[in-house]
Design a protein around this motif. Structure first.
Motif, PDB file in Angstrom:
ATOM      1  N   GLY A  51      34.654  42.899  66.157  1.00 61.13           N
ATOM      2  CA  GLY A  51      33.838  41.686  66.069  1.00 61.13           C
ATOM      3  C   GLY A  51      32.811  41.734  64.960  1.00 61.13           C
ATOM      4  O   GLY A  51      31.952  40.860  64.871  1.00 61.13           O
ATOM      5  N   GLU A  52      32.869  42.760  64.107  1.00 60.40           N
ATOM      6  CA  GLU A  52      31.936  42.898  62.979  1.00 60.40           C
ATOM      7  C   GLU A  52      32.704  43.221  61.703  1.00 60.40           C
ATOM      8  O   GLU A  52      33.833  43.667  61.750  1.00 60.40           O
ATOM      9  N   TYR A  53      32.033  42.988  60.579  1.00 55.89           N
ATOM     10  CA  TYR A  53      32.598  43.382  59.286  1.00 55.89           C
ATOM     11  C   TYR A  53      31.503  44.074  58.471  1.00 55.89           C
ATOM     12  O   TYR A  53      30.315  43.821  58.653  1.00 55.89           O
ATOM     13  N   PRO A  54      31.903  45.000  57.568  1.00 55.64           N
ATOM     14  CA  PRO A  54      30.908  45.736  56.785  1.00 55.64           C
ATOM     15  C   PRO A  54      30.426  44.944  55.575  1.00 55.64           C
ATOM     16  O   PRO A  54      31.167  44.180  54.968  1.00 55.64           O
ATOM     17  N   VAL A  55      29.144  45.111  55.253  1.00 54.52           N
ATOM     18  CA  VAL A  55      28.541  44.545  54.044  1.00 54.52           C
ATOM     19  C   VAL A  55      27.789  45.659  53.331  1.00 54.52           C
ATOM     20  O   VAL A  55      27.467  46.683  53.935  1.00 54.52           O
ATOM     21  N   MET A  56      27.529  45.454  52.049  1.00 52.77           N
ATOM     22  CA  MET A  56      26.820  46.473  51.258  1.00 52.77           C
ATOM     23  C   MET A  56      25.563  45.911  50.628  1.00 52.77           C
ATOM     24  O   MET A  56      25.444  44.706  50.413  1.00 52.77           O
ATOM     25  N   THR A  57      24.637  46.815  50.347  1.00 54.40           N
ATOM     26  CA  THR A  57      23.391  46.440  49.688  1.00 54.40           C
ATOM     27  C   THR A  57      23.679  46.137  48.223  1.00 54.40           C
ATOM     28  O   THR A  57      24.387  46.880  47.554  1.00 54.40           O
ATOM     29  N   VAL A  58      23.128  45.060  47.699  1.00 54.95           N
ATOM     30  CA  VAL A  58      23.277  44.737  46.285  1.00 54.95           C
ATOM     31  C   VAL A  58      22.424  45.714  45.489  1.00 54.95           C
ATOM     32  O   VAL A  58      21.232  45.890  45.772  1.00 54.95           O
ATOM     33  N   PHE A  76      22.216  41.758  50.865  1.00 52.41           N
ATOM     34  CA  PHE A  76      23.524  42.338  51.156  1.00 52.41           C
ATOM     35  C   PHE A  76      24.612  41.397  50.665  1.00 52.41           C
ATOM     36  O   PHE A  76      24.382  40.199  50.501  1.00 52.41           O
ATOM     37  N   THR A  77      25.797  41.931  50.450  1.00 49.45           N
ATOM     38  CA  THR A  77      26.946  41.128  50.051  1.00 49.45           C
ATOM     39  C   THR A  77      28.203  41.717  50.668  1.00 49.45           C
ATOM     40  O   THR A  77      28.210  42.873  51.096  1.00 49.45           O
ATOM     41  N   ARG A  78      29.248  40.917  50.681  1.00 49.89           N
ATOM     42  CA  ARG A  78      30.544  41.417  51.165  1.00 49.89           C
ATOM     43  C   ARG A  78      31.129  42.374  50.123  1.00 49.89           C
ATOM     44  O   ARG A  78      30.872  42.244  48.931  1.00 49.89           O
ATOM     45  N   TYR A  79      31.924  43.312  50.603  1.00 50.01           N
ATOM     46  CA  TYR A  79      32.660  44.194  49.690  1.00 50.01           C
ATOM     47  C   TYR A  79      33.716  43.363  48.973  1.00 50.01           C
ATOM     48  O   TYR A  79      34.221  42.374  49.521  1.00 50.01           O
ATOM     49  N   LYS A 103      23.771  42.147  40.899  1.00 51.61           N
ATOM     50  CA  LYS A 103      23.485  40.794  41.399  1.00 51.61           C
ATOM     51  C   LYS A 103      24.526  39.765  40.968  1.00 51.61           C
ATOM     52  O   LYS A 103      24.645  38.702  41.585  1.00 51.61           O
ATOM     53  N   ASP A 104      25.330  40.114  39.931  1.00 47.38           N
ATOM     54  CA  ASP A 104      26.376  39.202  39.469  1.00 47.38           C
ATOM     55  C   ASP A 104      27.752  39.531  40.087  1.00 47.38           C
ATOM     56  O   ASP A 104      28.748  38.902  39.740  1.00 47.38           O
ATOM     57  N   GLY A 105      27.811  40.554  40.945  1.00 46.82           N
ATOM     58  CA  GLY A 105      29.065  40.918  41.598  1.00 46.82           C
ATOM     59  C   GLY A 105      29.914  41.901  40.816  1.00 46.82           C
ATOM     60  O   GLY A 105      31.057  42.143  41.181  1.00 46.82           O
ATOM     61  N   ASN A 106      29.346  42.476  39.744  1.00 55.67           N
ATOM     62  CA  ASN A 106      30.075  43.475  38.958  1.00 55.67           C
ATOM     63  C   ASN A 106      29.921  44.858  39.589  1.00 55.67           C
ATOM     64  O   ASN A 106      28.835  45.229  40.045  1.00 55.67           O
TER      65      ASN A 106
END
Length: 114
Positions: A51-58, A76-79, A103-106
Motif C-alpha cells: 500500500g506504499e511506494y518509495p520516494v527519494m529526496t531531491v 521528495f520525488t518519485r524514482y 531539481k530538474d529531474g536529472n
C-alpha cells in the motif's frame, strides 16, 4: 523332510530401506539447493510496506515511503520509471545510495557519495 524355511530378518531389511530413503531425501534436498542457489531460503526485506511506494529526496540520498494515491511530500520525488528500488540491497537500492535527482529531474552523483 528338509526345512525350506529361511530365517527372516526384518530389522536388517528396515534399516537398509530407511538408509536408502534417507539418502534419497538428501539427494533431493541437495538438488533443490543447487537449482535455486539457496534463494528459497533467503529473506529479502521490502523497501516499503504493502500500500506504499518509495520516494527519494531531491538532491540527496534520503528516501521515504508514501501511501499509494498520495503525492510525495515537499522535497521528495518519485524514482525514475524502471529505476525504483523494491527490496533492501537490490540493484536500485544500492545505486541510489550514490546517486540522486536534481531539481530538474536529472540523475547526478549524490553529495558526499565519496
Amino acid at each position: 523332510m528338509p526345512s525350506t524355511h529361511r530365517p527372516c530378518r526384518p530389522t536388517a531389511t528396515r534399516r537398509a530401506g530407511g538408509a536408502r530413503a534417507a539418502a534419497a531425501a538428501l539427494v533431493g534436498v541437495a538438488a533443490v539447493v543447487a537449482l535455486t542457489g539457496c534463494s528459497a531460503f533467503e529473506y529479502r526485506e521490502d523497501i516499503c510496506s504493502d500500500g506504499e511506494y518509495p520516494v527519494m529526496t531531491v538532491g540527496d540520498t534520503g528516501s521515504a515511503c508514501v501511501a499509494n494515491g498520495e503525492q510525495p511530500p515537499t522535497g521528495f520525488t518519485r524514482y525514475p520509471e524502471g529505476k525504483v528500488p523494491q527490496q533492501v540491497d537490490d540493484t536500485w537500492d544500492v545505486y541510489w545510495r550514490t546517486h540522486t535527482l536534481d531539481k530538474d529531474g536529472n540523475i547526478i552523483d549524490a553529495p558526499d557519495a565519496g
